[in-house]
Design an enzyme around this catalytic site. Structure first.
Site, PDB file in Angstrom:
ATOM      1  N   GLU A  27     -13.045 -16.244  13.808  1.00  0.00           N
ATOM      2  CA  GLU A  27     -12.021 -15.565  14.306  1.00  0.00           C
ATOM      3  C   GLU A  27     -10.627 -15.886  13.294  1.00  0.00           C
ATOM      4  O   GLU A  27     -10.587 -17.044  12.794  1.00  0.00           O
ATOM      5  CB  GLU A  27     -11.575 -15.820  15.920  1.00  0.00           C
ATOM      6  CG  GLU A  27     -10.601 -15.285  16.561  1.00  0.00           C
ATOM      7  CD  GLU A  27     -10.237 -15.696  17.743  1.00  0.00           C
ATOM      8  OE1 GLU A  27      -9.573 -14.793  18.420  1.00  0.00           O
ATOM      9  OE2 GLU A  27     -10.567 -16.627  17.997  1.00  0.00           O
ATOM     10  N   LYS A 128     -11.509  -8.006  21.822  1.00  0.00           N
ATOM     11  CA  LYS A 128     -11.535  -9.238  22.755  1.00  0.00           C
ATOM     12  C   LYS A 128     -10.784  -8.918  24.079  1.00  0.00           C
ATOM     13  O   LYS A 128      -9.881  -8.280  23.981  1.00  0.00           O
ATOM     14  CB  LYS A 128     -10.705 -10.212  21.785  1.00  0.00           C
ATOM     15  CG  LYS A 128     -10.538 -11.704  22.590  1.00  0.00           C
ATOM     16  CD  LYS A 128      -9.868 -12.646  21.864  1.00  0.00           C
ATOM     17  CE  LYS A 128      -9.619 -13.724  22.293  1.00  0.00           C
ATOM     18  NZ  LYS A 128      -8.902 -15.167  21.626  1.00  0.00           N
ATOM     19  N   CYS A 163     -13.985 -16.274  20.854  1.00  0.00           N
ATOM     20  CA  CYS A 163     -13.180 -17.629  21.210  1.00  0.00           C
ATOM     21  C   CYS A 163     -13.145 -17.572  22.725  1.00  0.00           C
ATOM     22  O   CYS A 163     -13.994 -17.918  23.419  1.00  0.00           O
ATOM     23  CB  CYS A 163     -11.805 -17.544  20.620  1.00  0.00           C
ATOM     24  SG  CYS A 163     -11.040 -19.038  20.571  1.00  0.00           S
TER      25      CYS A 163
END
Length: 450
Positions: A27, A128, A163
């Protein structure tokens, strides 16, 4: 961005030479972090939806303008004949006239994974869903969680997450419960011992969810970001930099089995030893408990004062039980404690937990139990057990200097009991943890806290 993509190119070439079929980059690896909404704007590209159109940026560069990064990644996948996943920023124009949720400046800005096939075709785009506090100024949360997968000829389906997503039900657990057992995980994770070091939780999730996880973390010493790995329910290939190591990347390559698309059966036993854990012969005697913060949550602790023993600690009605035997006495005595927590974590995020954790305290003072520790000399045989009100429990054993140990025995019982047994440690014990996520309480408890 071009300089970073040059490094990506070098690593793609190295991966291909070692026979890699799929390559995952971290990321924020192309443009970094700490942006505002306006300062990141020029780093973004408008990424078409592969579910709506077929596009190969390498062979059709003129089809969409301002897509230099996509073209470079596509050609990289095509040149080295491998599937490639990278993280970048997506800009999607919108209008409040047709979409009331559209931001006031007329554009969505998303933290995004893109996946390319080995011929350069854009095969997946994932936005995300669970943004960390440090990126809320630059990116938007998509209106709905996206459950994104893509197929490969060598290993079937892969699912995409980023993440902070790994701590939440959407999209991560939804992917697993849909039968996706191979997850791709670019991350920029700053390490938070003693429970959420990068490789510690990567391994814990792979074990607890019974999946393969390809985790690529960014390297940034100042922000304590390091730790990547390729994990299956049976193996772990990982790297975690130590203090003083040069700040440079590391390419990990591993051959892993293809997993059948099944969710872990409740009541199943996962073990590497045929010997079941010993049953407690007596209820532990009452011990003095104390409250201390661990990752900003108020854990109830009990000290391990003996060479061996049988202790229990409860936080409300949630109880953790430990049988232990110290095998080595370190040159300077080390203090350990068993901690329990059942409640809502509210620092840098909001999510409900039930956690049993055996930790080395930072000093001989009990008030330091729960603080970050990287090293330990005391080896310990133990059986850690908790009865959870969730089936989502992620087990880990972290040894001195960021070494992962594979639990000798794991049992997930139908009544909610989770048992982890371990012995013959290679180095001192830092943390042994059963990290339970109460996903079903997240929304209600977090709204109540607000």
């Amino acid at each position: 961005m071009k300089r970073n993509l040059d490094i990506y190119e070098e690593q793609a070439a190295r991966a291909a030479q070692q026979g890699a079929q799929i390559l995952v980059f971290p990321e924020d690896g192309i443009y970094g972090f700490n942006f505002t909404r306006s300062s990141i704007y020029s780093y973004l590209e408008t990424i078409p939806d592969p579910q709506q159109e077929s596009w190969n940026p390498c062979t059709e560069p003129d089809k969409h303008s301002n897509t230099e990064v996509l073209q470079r990644l596509s050609c990289m996948a095509r040149r080295y004949n491998l599937y490639l996943v990278a993280n970048m920023g997506d800009l999607q124009p919108c209008s409040q006239k047709t979409d009331p949720s559209c931001p006031s400046d007329g554009r969505w800005q998303f933290n995004t994974n893109v996946a390319f096939s080995s011929d350069g075709l854009l095969v997946a785009r994932y936005h995300k869903y669970n943004l960390f506090v440090g990126e809320l100024e630059a990116f938007n949360t998509p209106p709905q969680p996206e459950i994104i997968t893509f197929n490969t000829p060598f290993a079937g389906r892969f699912g995409l997450l980023i993440c902070f997503d790994i701590l939440f039900y959407e999209p991560t657990v939804t992917l697993v419960e849909k039968g996706v057992r191979q997850l791709i995980y670019p991350t920029a994770w700053y390490n938070t011992l003693p429970l959420l070091d990068s490789i510690q939780f990567q391994r814990a999730f792979s074990l607890g969810a019974n999946v393969t996880l390809l985790a690529a973390n960014i390297r940034n010493n100042q922000m304590i970001m390091t730790g990547s790995g390729i994990y299956t329910p049976f193996s772990a290939t990982y790297h975690h930099a130590q203090q003083g190591d040069p700040e440079e990347g590391r390419l990990l390559v591993a051959r892993v089995p293809v997993l059948c698309p099944l969710w872990v059966e409740q009541g199943a036993v996962k073990e590497s030893s045929s010997t079941p854990p010993a049953t407690a012969s007596s209820v532990p005697s009452s011990s003095t408990t104390f409250i201390a913060p661990m990752l900003y949550d108020p854990y109830t602790f009990v000290l391990l004062n003996e060479t061996e023993g049988d202790v229990e600690v409860c936080n409300g009605s949630f109880c953790c039980h430990l049988q232990y035997q110290r095998l080595t006495q370190s040159s300077s005595k080390e203090l350990y404690a068993l901690g329990a927590f059942a409640g809502t974590h509210t620092f840098d995020g909001c999510f409900a937990l039930q956690v049993c954790a055996l930790v080395r305290c930072a000093q001989l003072d009990f008030t330091t139990c729960g603080q970050a520790v990287e090293e330990a000399e005391t080896k310990m045989d133990f059986m850690l057990e908790g009865k959870f009100r969730t089936r989502y429990v992620y087990p880990s054993v972290l040894a001195s200097n960021h070494v992962l140990e594979e639990p000798e025995y794991l049992e997930f019982a139908a009544d909610g009991r989770v048992i982890m047994k371990h012995s013959n440690m290679s180095s001192g014990l830092v943390t042994a943890c059963l990290y339970g996520r109460m996903y079903h309480l997240d929304y209600d408890e977090c709204i109540a806290l607000e």
